[in-house]
Design a protein around this motif. Structure first.
Motif, PDB file in Angstrom:
ATOM      1  N   LYS A  29     -29.684 -24.132  43.228  1.00 21.21           N
ATOM      2  CA  LYS A  29     -30.549 -25.118  42.585  1.00 21.21           C
ATOM      3  C   LYS A  29     -29.787 -25.948  41.551  1.00 21.21           C
ATOM      4  CE  LYS A  29     -34.856 -25.452  39.917  1.00 21.21           C
ATOM      5  NZ  LYS A  29     -35.959 -24.681  39.278  1.00 21.21           N
ATOM      6  N   GLU A  30     -28.782 -25.332  40.921  1.00 22.05           N
ATOM      7  CA  GLU A  30     -28.055 -26.002  39.836  1.00 22.05           C
ATOM      8  C   GLU A  30     -26.904 -26.880  40.295  1.00 22.05           C
ATOM      9  OE1 GLU A  30     -28.240 -22.751  36.201  1.00 22.05           O
ATOM     10  OE2 GLU A  30     -26.746 -22.500  37.781  1.00 22.05           O
ATOM     11  N   ILE A  31     -26.240 -26.490  41.361  1.00 24.48           N
ATOM     12  CA  ILE A  31     -24.929 -27.065  41.662  1.00 24.48           C
ATOM     13  C   ILE A  31     -25.005 -28.566  41.960  1.00 24.48           C
ATOM     14  CG2 ILE A  31     -24.996 -26.524  44.138  1.00 24.48           C
ATOM     15  CD1 ILE A  31     -21.970 -25.712  43.769  1.00 24.48           C
ATOM     16  N   MET A  32     -24.135 -29.319  41.301  1.00 21.81           N
ATOM     17  CA  MET A  32     -24.067 -30.769  41.471  1.00 21.81           C
ATOM     18  C   MET A  32     -22.733 -31.194  42.079  1.00 21.81           C
ATOM     19  SD  MET A  32     -26.925 -32.060  40.236  1.00 21.81           S
ATOM     20  CE  MET A  32     -28.244 -31.802  39.041  1.00 21.81           C
ATOM     21  N   GLN A  33     -21.993 -30.241  42.614  1.00 20.21           N
ATOM     22  CA  GLN A  33     -20.674 -30.531  43.162  1.00 20.21           C
ATOM     23  C   GLN A  33     -20.776 -31.410  44.402  1.00 20.21           C
ATOM     24  OE1 GLN A  33     -18.685 -27.196  44.976  1.00 20.21           O
ATOM     25  NE2 GLN A  33     -16.639 -28.037  44.646  1.00 20.21           N
ATOM     26  N   GLN A  34     -19.806 -32.329  44.535  1.00 18.22           N
ATOM     27  CA  GLN A  34     -19.655 -33.133  45.740  1.00 18.22           C
ATOM     28  C   GLN A  34     -18.286 -32.810  46.348  1.00 18.22           C
ATOM     29  OE1 GLN A  34     -20.908 -36.936  43.574  1.00 18.22           O
ATOM     30  NE2 GLN A  34     -21.831 -37.242  45.580  1.00 18.22           N
ATOM     31  N   PRO A  35     -18.224 -31.761  47.168  1.00 25.91           N
ATOM     32  CA  PRO A  35     -16.933 -31.270  47.673  1.00 25.91           C
ATOM     33  C   PRO A  35     -16.123 -32.324  48.416  1.00 25.91           C
ATOM     34  CG  PRO A  35     -18.680 -29.695  48.133  1.00 25.91           C
ATOM     35  CD  PRO A  35     -19.349 -30.932  47.641  1.00 25.91           C
ATOM     36  N   GLU A  36     -16.792 -33.177  49.197  1.00 22.42           N
ATOM     37  CA  GLU A  36     -16.057 -34.189  49.960  1.00 22.42           C
ATOM     38  C   GLU A  36     -15.349 -35.167  49.028  1.00 22.42           C
ATOM     39  OE1 GLU A  36     -16.794 -37.634  53.370  1.00 22.42           O
ATOM     40  OE2 GLU A  36     -18.422 -36.258  52.836  1.00 22.42           O
ATOM     41  N   GLU A  37     -16.030 -35.589  47.965  1.00 20.82           N
ATOM     42  CA  GLU A  37     -15.406 -36.498  47.011  1.00 20.82           C
ATOM     43  C   GLU A  37     -14.246 -35.803  46.294  1.00 20.82           C
ATOM     44  OE1 GLU A  37     -17.114 -39.793  44.125  1.00 20.82           O
ATOM     45  OE2 GLU A  37     -17.603 -37.798  43.382  1.00 20.82           O
ATOM     46  N   GLU A  38     -14.438 -34.531  45.904  1.00 25.73           N
ATOM     47  CA  GLU A  38     -13.368 -33.794  45.238  1.00 25.73           C
ATOM     48  C   GLU A  38     -12.152 -33.660  46.155  1.00 25.73           C
ATOM     49  OE1 GLU A  38     -14.746 -30.085  43.685  1.00 25.73           O
ATOM     50  OE2 GLU A  38     -16.193 -31.012  42.325  1.00 25.73           O
ATOM     51  N   ARG A  39     -12.404 -33.382  47.426  1.00 27.52           N
ATOM     52  CA  ARG A  39     -11.289 -33.275  48.371  1.00 27.52           C
ATOM     53  C   ARG A  39     -10.559 -34.610  48.500  1.00 27.52           C
ATOM     54  NH1 ARG A  39      -9.026 -30.305  52.397  1.00 27.52           N
ATOM     55  NH2 ARG A  39     -10.394 -28.507  52.041  1.00 27.52           N
ATOM     56  N   ASN A  40     -11.309 -35.703  48.556  1.00 32.68           N
ATOM     57  CA  ASN A  40     -10.678 -37.023  48.646  1.00 32.68           C
ATOM     58  C   ASN A  40      -9.797 -37.306  47.433  1.00 32.68           C
ATOM     59  OD1 ASN A  40     -11.925 -37.542  51.086  1.00 32.68           O
ATOM     60  ND2 ASN A  40     -13.599 -38.712  50.189  1.00 32.68           N
ATOM     61  N   ILE A  41     -10.260 -36.886  46.254  1.00 31.86           N
ATOM     62  CA  ILE A  41      -9.435 -37.047  45.049  1.00 31.86           C
ATOM     63  C   ILE A  41      -8.175 -36.206  45.167  1.00 31.86           C
ATOM     64  CG2 ILE A  41      -9.307 -36.529  42.580  1.00 31.86           C
ATOM     65  CD1 ILE A  41     -10.905 -39.009  43.024  1.00 31.86           C
ATOM     66  N   LEU A  42      -8.323 -34.944  45.558  1.00 32.07           N
ATOM     67  CA  LEU A  42      -7.181 -34.036  45.646  1.00 32.07           C
ATOM     68  C   LEU A  42      -6.182 -34.468  46.708  1.00 32.07           C
ATOM     69  CD1 LEU A  42      -9.119 -30.667  45.278  1.00 32.07           C
ATOM     70  CD2 LEU A  42      -7.507 -31.607  43.614  1.00 32.07           C
ATOM     71  N   GLU A  43      -6.682 -35.051  47.802  1.00 31.89           N
ATOM     72  CA  GLU A  43      -5.798 -35.502  48.876  1.00 31.89           C
ATOM     73  C   GLU A  43      -5.321 -36.938  48.652  1.00 31.89           C
ATOM     74  OE1 GLU A  43      -8.091 -34.847  52.413  1.00 31.89           O
ATOM     75  OE2 GLU A  43      -7.606 -32.701  52.487  1.00 31.89           O
ATOM     76  N   GLU A  44      -5.798 -37.550  47.565  1.00 33.87           N
ATOM     77  CA  GLU A  44      -5.415 -38.908  47.172  1.00 33.87           C
ATOM     78  C   GLU A  44      -5.814 -39.937  48.231  1.00 33.87           C
ATOM     79  OE1 GLU A  44      -1.332 -38.919  45.905  1.00 33.87           O
ATOM     80  OE2 GLU A  44      -1.635 -37.217  44.546  1.00 33.87           O
ATOM     81  N   THR A  45      -7.000 -39.743  48.808  1.00 32.07           N
ATOM     82  CA  THR A  45      -7.536 -40.680  49.790  1.00 32.07           C
ATOM     83  C   THR A  45      -8.808 -41.361  49.281  1.00 32.07           C
ATOM     84  OG1 THR A  45      -8.794 -38.899  50.875  1.00 32.07           O
ATOM     85  CG2 THR A  45      -6.592 -39.388  51.742  1.00 32.07           C
ATOM     86  N   HIS A  46      -9.198 -41.094  48.057  1.00 36.92           N
ATOM     87  CA  HIS A  46     -10.380 -41.727  47.466  1.00 36.92           C
ATOM     88  C   HIS A  46     -10.132 -43.230  47.324  1.00 36.92           C
ATOM     89  CE1 HIS A  46     -13.411 -42.671  44.353  1.00 36.92           C
ATOM     90  NE2 HIS A  46     -14.057 -41.613  44.797  1.00 36.92           N
ATOM     91  N   VAL A  47     -11.204 -44.012  47.353  1.00 40.65           N
ATOM     92  CA  VAL A  47     -11.075 -45.468  47.273  1.00 40.65           C
ATOM     93  C   VAL A  47     -10.373 -45.919  45.998  1.00 40.65           C
ATOM     94  CG1 VAL A  47     -13.368 -45.788  46.219  1.00 40.65           C
ATOM     95  CG2 VAL A  47     -12.337 -47.651  47.550  1.00 40.65           C
ATOM     96  N   LEU A  48     -10.430 -45.097  44.943  1.00 41.71           N
ATOM     97  CA  LEU A  48      -9.781 -45.458  43.674  1.00 41.71           C
ATOM     98  C   LEU A  48      -8.436 -44.758  43.462  1.00 41.71           C
ATOM     99  CD1 LEU A  48     -12.848 -45.439  41.213  1.00 41.71           C
ATOM    100  CD2 LEU A  48     -11.873 -47.373  42.470  1.00 41.71           C
ATOM    101  N   SER A  49      -8.003 -43.936  44.401  1.00 36.73           N
ATOM    102  CA  SER A  49      -6.805 -43.116  44.184  1.00 36.73           C
ATOM    103  C   SER A  49      -5.557 -43.925  43.876  1.00 36.73           C
ATOM    104  CB  SER A  49      -6.541 -42.230  45.418  1.00 36.73           C
ATOM    105  OG  SER A  49      -7.493 -41.195  45.510  1.00 36.73           O
ATOM    106  N   HIS A  50      -5.480 -45.143  44.391  1.00 36.66           N
ATOM    107  CA  HIS A  50      -4.279 -45.963  44.167  1.00 36.66           C
ATOM    108  C   HIS A  50      -4.164 -46.415  42.707  1.00 36.66           C
ATOM    109  CE1 HIS A  50      -6.292 -49.984  43.892  1.00 36.66           C
ATOM    110  NE2 HIS A  50      -7.266 -49.289  44.452  1.00 36.66           N
ATOM    111  N   ARG A  51      -5.208 -46.220  41.920  1.00 40.12           N
ATOM    112  CA  ARG A  51      -5.219 -46.714  40.543  1.00 40.12           C
ATOM    113  C   ARG A  51      -4.679 -45.690  39.538  1.00 40.12           C
ATOM    114  NH1 ARG A  51      -7.579 -51.408  39.532  1.00 40.12           N
ATOM    115  NH2 ARG A  51      -8.777 -52.424  41.201  1.00 40.12           N
ATOM    116  N   PHE A  52      -4.548 -44.441  39.922  1.00 37.88           N
ATOM    117  CA  PHE A  52      -4.143 -43.417  38.956  1.00 37.88           C
ATOM    118  C   PHE A  52      -3.301 -42.330  39.618  1.00 37.88           C
ATOM    119  CE2 PHE A  52      -8.690 -42.773  40.170  1.00 37.88           C
ATOM    120  CZ  PHE A  52      -8.525 -41.675  41.011  1.00 37.88           C
ATOM    121  N   ARG A  53      -2.718 -41.494  38.777  1.00 39.90           N
ATOM    122  CA  ARG A  53      -1.965 -40.329  39.244  1.00 39.90           C
ATOM    123  C   ARG A  53      -2.687 -39.082  38.770  1.00 39.90           C
ATOM    124  NH1 ARG A  53       4.402 -38.838  37.940  1.00 39.90           N
ATOM    125  NH2 ARG A  53       4.509 -36.985  39.287  1.00 39.90           N
ATOM    126  N   ILE A  54      -2.843 -38.102  39.649  1.00 41.37           N
ATOM    127  CA  ILE A  54      -3.572 -36.885  39.281  1.00 41.37           C
ATOM    128  C   ILE A  54      -2.640 -35.678  39.214  1.00 41.37           C
ATOM    129  CG2 ILE A  54      -5.775 -37.692  40.230  1.00 41.37           C
ATOM    130  CD1 ILE A  54      -5.201 -35.720  42.623  1.00 41.37           C
TER     131      ILE A  54
END
Length: 358
Positions: A29-54
């Motif tokens: 009931k509590e969880i607000m995680q978006q695993p697909e978005e987190e994976r995209n950030i970690l794999e550096e494929t998010h639409v904004l990934s080119h703007r920063f380094r993680i």
């Protein structure tokens, strides 16, 4: 217990461990995680990934179980780093180890300050929830109650506060002469306050971008993004909104204000879009039990327009007969005090920061 800090880069083994931690900390009931978005950030494929380094970080216990995690984000040429995607068991030793490592990396990359929580970008998610953990709504950051204390123990201080107003159901007899007269005045002055339609949604979204990209410029952690990136990030609203609860204001045929609300889907929108979940979302959209007023923006040269738009939205709420939340208002913003007579309680959120030394 012995803890190990791991800095990783796209290794699938650690990505899985990073993604699994929230599922152990929160109920369904509590969880607000978006695993697909987190994976995209970690794999550096998010639409904004080119703007920063993680720099993803994990703390593992002696059984190789993740107990704390975060991502440090560094923007080229910026001395302010951002710390986000933070999740942790209530283990001070592990959290301190994690945050200390993030600080070392930030200093190494010539940063003099870390602000957080910011999940890589202002446009994704930021802030910690500070109260009313028994209640949640779509669009708010949600976290464990002890997170703020863990950060403060590691030397972080609260630098910004935000509030969400919970408004009780608007009775048919409710009147506020200040707001209703402002709406009448603006209409007489030639303003049009209207709801978009399915056919005009894309145009309205682009008009919102033109306003928002400037109006939000002074917000903490703000970084400009392109029109295409904005549309990619927020096009999903087309599935969620009920058009009468979205308002656009025009003056001389130019968009000068917006007010975006959605039904409160709780955490249904964060789950995988299986057929049952899509049907659940559509059912909520058809018969909302409450609304979340997510975004508002007014061209500063059009004084009084905010109250007029708020009145237009209030009239819709009066018709629907359900409660609502005015979400995530920065402390000091005038709309924090709109329709105070209807507010029955507040949610509070914070942003923290730590200054760094070599």
């Amino acid at each position: 217990m012995n803890y190990q800090i791991i800095s990783f880069h796209k290794e699938e083994h650690y990505i899985r461990k990073f993604l699994e931690l929230p599922g152990r900390l929160y109920s369904k009931k509590e969880i607000m995680q978006q695993p697909e978005e987190e994976r995209n950030i970690l794999e550096e494929t998010h639409v904004l990934s080119h703007r920063f380094r993680i720099f993803p970080l994990l703390v593992l216990d002696q059984y190789d179980t993740p107990v704390s995690r975060c991502i440090l984000t560094v923007y080229p040429g910026d001395t302010e780093a951002f710390l986000g995607f933070f999740e942790s068991e209530n283990i001070r030793e592990a959290a301190v180890l994690l945050l200390k490592k993030a600080q070392e990396i930030a200093v190494k990359h010539n940063c003099t300050k870390i602000t957080g929580p910011v999940d890589a970008s202002f446009w994704i998610r930021y802030r910690f929830k500070a109260n009313r953990f028994d209640r949640s709504y779509t669009g708010e950051p949600y976290n464990k109650a002890y997170y703020i204390e863990l950060w403060q123990h590691a030397g972080y201080e609260i630098v910004e506060r935000y509030y969400s107003n919970h408004y009780r159901r608007v009775e048919p007899s409710h009147q506020n002469s200040l707001f209703s007269s402002r709406l009448s005045q603006k209409r007489q002055e030639g303003y049009r306050i209207v709801s978009p339609s399915k056919a005009t949604f894309d145009r309205s979204l682009n008009e919102v971008y033109d306003l928002l990209i400037e109006l939000y410029r002074s917000f903490p952690a703000y970084k400009p993004i392109s029109r295409e990136e904005f549309v990619s990030l927020y096009g999903y609203l087309k599935l969620l909104i009920r058009y009468p609860m979205v308002k656009m204001a025009y003056y001389q045929d130019r968009a000068v204000g917006f007010f975006i609300s959605i039904p409160d889907y709780k955490n249904a929108v964060y789950e995988k879009l299986t057929l049952p979940n899509i049907l659940r979302i559509l059912l909520i959209r058809a018969m909302p039990k409450s609304y979340v007023m997510l975004y508002m923006g007014i061209d500063g040269s059009h004084h009084g327009l905010g109250k007029a738009m708020a009145q237009a939205v209030k009239e819709e709420l009066q018709t629907s007969g359900v409660p609502s939340v005015g979400a995530l208002i920065r402390q000091g913003n005038i709309n924090q005090h709109y329709f105070q007579e209807l507010i029955d309680y507040e949610y509070e959120y914070v942003l923290l920061a730590r200054h760094l030394t070599n």
